[in-house]
Design a protein around this motif. Structure first.
Motif, mmCIF file in Angstrom:
data_model
loop_
_atom_site.group_PDB
_atom_site.id
_atom_site.type_symbol
_atom_site.label_atom_id
_atom_site.label_comp_id
_atom_site.label_asym_id
_atom_site.label_seq_id
_atom_site.Cartn_x
_atom_site.Cartn_y
_atom_site.Cartn_z
ATOM 1 N N GLU A 210 29.502 77.280 -29.610
ATOM 2 C CA GLU A 210 27.818 77.314 -29.126
ATOM 3 C C GLU A 210 27.229 77.501 -28.795
ATOM 4 O OE1 GLU A 210 30.155 72.961 -26.284
ATOM 5 O OE2 GLU A 210 30.449 75.457 -26.067
ATOM 6 N N LEU A 211 25.678 77.465 -28.850
ATOM 7 C CA LEU A 211 25.003 78.127 -28.304
ATOM 8 C C LEU A 211 24.297 77.857 -26.776
ATOM 9 C CD1 LEU A 211 22.232 79.970 -29.011
ATOM 10 C CD2 LEU A 211 21.226 77.673 -29.713
ATOM 11 N N VAL A 212 24.438 78.021 -26.079
ATOM 12 C CA VAL A 212 23.296 78.003 -24.411
ATOM 13 C C VAL A 212 21.463 77.811 -25.200
ATOM 14 C CG1 VAL A 212 22.478 78.226 -22.221
ATOM 15 C CG2 VAL A 212 24.905 78.959 -23.264
ATOM 16 N N THR A 213 21.695 76.235 -24.707
ATOM 17 C CA THR A 213 20.262 76.462 -25.062
ATOM 18 C C THR A 213 19.165 76.416 -23.824
ATOM 19 O OG1 THR A 213 20.664 73.755 -24.872
ATOM 20 C CG2 THR A 213 20.479 74.540 -27.104
ATOM 21 N N GLY A 214 20.026 76.015 -22.493
ATOM 22 C CA GLY A 214 18.797 76.419 -21.082
ATOM 23 C C GLY A 214 19.967 75.747 -20.117
ATOM 24 N N ILE A 215 18.950 75.727 -19.138
ATOM 25 C CA ILE A 215 19.560 75.227 -17.762
ATOM 26 C C ILE A 215 19.238 74.348 -16.966
ATOM 27 C CG2 ILE A 215 21.301 77.804 -17.313
ATOM 28 C CD1 ILE A 215 19.204 77.749 -14.679
ATOM 29 N N GLU A 216 19.471 73.594 -16.300
ATOM 30 C CA GLU A 216 19.201 72.644 -15.261
ATOM 31 C C GLU A 216 19.169 72.545 -13.939
ATOM 32 O OE1 GLU A 216 18.718 68.403 -17.519
ATOM 33 O OE2 GLU A 216 18.458 67.691 -16.085
ATOM 34 N N LEU A 217 17.725 72.389 -13.042
ATOM 35 C CA LEU A 217 18.624 72.954 -11.723
ATOM 36 C C LEU A 217 17.936 71.420 -11.257
ATOM 37 C CD1 LEU A 217 15.740 76.222 -11.250
ATOM 38 C CD2 LEU A 217 18.480 75.577 -11.696
ATOM 39 N N PRO A 218 18.720 71.269 -10.401
ATOM 40 C CA PRO A 218 18.293 69.725 -9.692
ATOM 41 C C PRO A 218 17.309 69.813 -8.560
ATOM 42 C CG PRO A 218 20.572 70.356 -9.358
ATOM 43 C CD PRO A 218 20.184 71.730 -9.634
ATOM 44 N N LEU A 219 17.325 68.798 -7.840
ATOM 45 C CA LEU A 219 16.538 68.741 -7.155
ATOM 46 C C LEU A 219 16.513 69.198 -6.651
ATOM 47 C CD1 LEU A 219 13.043 67.241 -6.345
ATOM 48 C CD2 LEU A 219 14.513 65.130 -5.777
ATOM 49 N N GLY A 220 16.133 69.816 -5.260
ATOM 50 C CA GLY A 220 16.661 70.160 -3.314
ATOM 51 C C GLY A 220 17.485 71.942 -4.125
ATOM 52 N N GLY A 221 15.934 72.521 -3.685
ATOM 53 C CA GLY A 221 16.143 74.756 -3.684
ATOM 54 C C GLY A 221 16.205 75.262 -3.178
ATOM 55 N N PHE A 222 16.513 74.542 -1.523
ATOM 56 C CA PHE A 222 16.481 74.992 0.284
ATOM 57 C C PHE A 222 15.556 76.088 0.301
ATOM 58 C CE2 PHE A 222 21.202 74.315 -1.710
ATOM 59 C CZ PHE A 222 21.350 73.400 -0.541
ATOM 60 N N GLU A 223 14.605 75.425 -0.162
ATOM 61 C CA GLU A 223 13.107 76.592 0.039
ATOM 62 C C GLU A 223 12.449 76.887 1.356
ATOM 63 O OE1 GLU A 223 11.148 71.999 -1.105
ATOM 64 O OE2 GLU A 223 12.928 73.079 -1.132
ATOM 65 N N LYS A 224 13.278 76.095 2.572
ATOM 66 C CA LYS A 224 13.010 76.586 3.768
ATOM 67 C C LYS A 224 13.772 77.637 4.121
ATOM 68 C CE LYS A 224 10.478 72.753 6.038
ATOM 69 N NZ LYS A 224 10.954 71.624 7.163
ATOM 70 N N HIS A 225 15.420 77.721 4.525
ATOM 71 C CA HIS A 225 16.162 77.772 5.147
ATOM 72 C C HIS A 225 16.756 79.386 4.040
ATOM 73 C CE1 HIS A 225 15.215 77.143 8.576
ATOM 74 N NE2 HIS A 225 15.291 75.789 8.030
#
Ligand SMILES: Cc1cc2nc3c(=O)[nH]c(=O)nc-3n(C[C@H](O)[C@H](O)[C@H](O)COP(=O)(O)OP(=O)(O)OC[C@H]3O[C@@H](n4cnc5c(N)ncnc54)[C@H](O)[C@@H]3O)c2cc1C
Ligand code: SF4
Length: 338
Positions: A210-225
């Motif tokens: 298998e080849l890794v084609t990418g990653i997915e980040l869900p909504l919500g990145g804790f931008e404040k804390h």
């Protein structure tokens, strides 16, 4: 000189086809880990399938409000991507804490996920190492194990996963996108890297074809804390002794959601559901953070030279949670929270 073949894939389908047709081949991305391992005779691929020119170098917003990052996006480009800096700052900070500028310019997302341990014995082909040569023994157990693991170890291996990026991805609950002869697959981040058990040679759950084609980040990145706190021997160009990535949601001085992951302490980025749950609803104080640290480290075990990591990790968790709660990531000061 050990001969090997080299082929450059022009498409994802061709990369997958070449890999399936050549047992013992390895994908080559930035080469910053694999080529070193080949020079040291640790890795001996019969062929290199160069994937560095595949069109997997884009960062795109997803319809669900998250971000899809191609496996060939360079660590530097990801760290300074404006959406990552703004919405997933813990990932940006973790990437910039890794390696050096030159290495980050070459290193890819896929290669960073799949980089191998830095256990000194893994690199020293004159010594027994179960990860390099299954069944030969583990030299680190009774050897120089200052950099080795304190959590999730086995009698066969006490190596740590060396990535900084992955510690942030654990907190963000990223997904790994993979493809192979049997089609596409999505792997939850927590299920990607493995604990060593009795098969330390297997770092992760990606199949050999298998080849890794990418990653997915869900909504919500804790931008404040958020924070990424990395404790290391030098301020740059050194792997973590202990690192902590944190994402918190605060509601009027109390903790809503809490996530934290440790790097440098286990064969995979280490999260503890019980320790995170214990923070929920608690005031954002040092006492709450100390309780969570104690829970996360309740099963920690040193092997001599790395005993100090248990106390270090305890202090680092408290400091990182305090930084994130204050909204002052990587602050040098450790003022009490108001
Ligand atoms: C001196 C030095 C210091 C470093 N310090 C740090 C540090 O502090 N923190 C940190 O996190 N890292 C550090 N690194 C490691 C660095 O981050 C990795 O070497 C880099 O991320 C690997 O990416 P690459 O693209 O060069 O991978 P490569 O070397 O090309 O590949 C690494 C592995 O991944 C596989 N691979 C690559 N892409 C794919 C794919 N798409 N699908 C499937 N398999 C794939 C390869 O087959 C290989 O097994 C350091 C490295 C060096 C040399
Ligand atoms: S800790 Fe793992 S990588 Fe290091 S010598 Fe032991 S088996 Fe090898």
């Amino acid at each position: 000189m050990i001969n090997f073949q080299y082929a450059r894939a022009d498409s994802v389908a061709e990369a997958v086809r070449l890999k399936a047709a050549t047992p013992g081949a390895k994908f080559l991305a930035g080469g910053t880990n694999l080529v070193d391992l080949m020079k040291m005779d640790v890795e001996r691929p019969v062929a290199l399938i160069d994937v560095s020119r595949l069109p997997l170098d884009r960062v795109e917003e997803t319809p669900a409000g998250g971000l899809r990052v191609g496996a060939l996006v360079r660590n530097t480009d990801l760290a300074y991507h404006p959406v990552v800096e703004r919405r997933y700052p813990v990932l940006s900070r973790a990437l910039l804490a890794g390696a050096s500028q030159q290495l980050r310019n070459m290193a890819s997302v896929g290669g960073n996920l799949l980089q191998r341990t830095r256990c000194a014995y893994f690199y020293d082909v004159a010594t027994p190492c179960n990860k390099r040569e299954p069944g030969s023994g583990c030299s680190a157990l009774a050897g120089l194990n200052r950099m080795n693991a304190i959590l999730g170890t086995s009698d066969d291996c006490i190596a740590v996963h060396p990535s900084d990026m992955c510690v942030a991805l654990a907190v963000l609950e990223a997904k790994i996108l993979a493809t192979g002869p049997r089609g596409d697959r999505i792997i939850a981040f927590a299920d990607f890297h493995r604990l060593p058990g009795d098969r330390p040679q297997q770092d992760n759950t990606l199949e050999a074809d298998e080849l890794v084609t990418g990653i997915e980040l869900p909504l919500g990145g804790f931008e404040k804390h958020y924070t990424y706190l990395k404790i290391r021997d030098r301020l740059s160009y050194a792997f973590a002794l202990v690192s902590v990535a944190v994402g918190l949601e605060l509601e009027g001085g109390r903790i809503g959601q809490a996530r934290f992951a440790l790097g440098g302490v286990a064969h995979k980025p280490w999260r503890d559901a019980g320790a995170e749950a214990a923070l929920s609803g608690q005031p954002a104080t040092e006492a709450s953070f100390a309780e969570a640290a104690a829970l996360a480290l309740r099963d920690a075990k040193g092997f001599g030279h790395n005993n100090f990591k248990i106390g270090l990790a305890h202090r680092a968790i408290i400091r990182a949670l305090s930084q994130a709660a204050r909204g002052t990531p990587q602050s040098q000061s450790d003022k009490k929270i108001a």
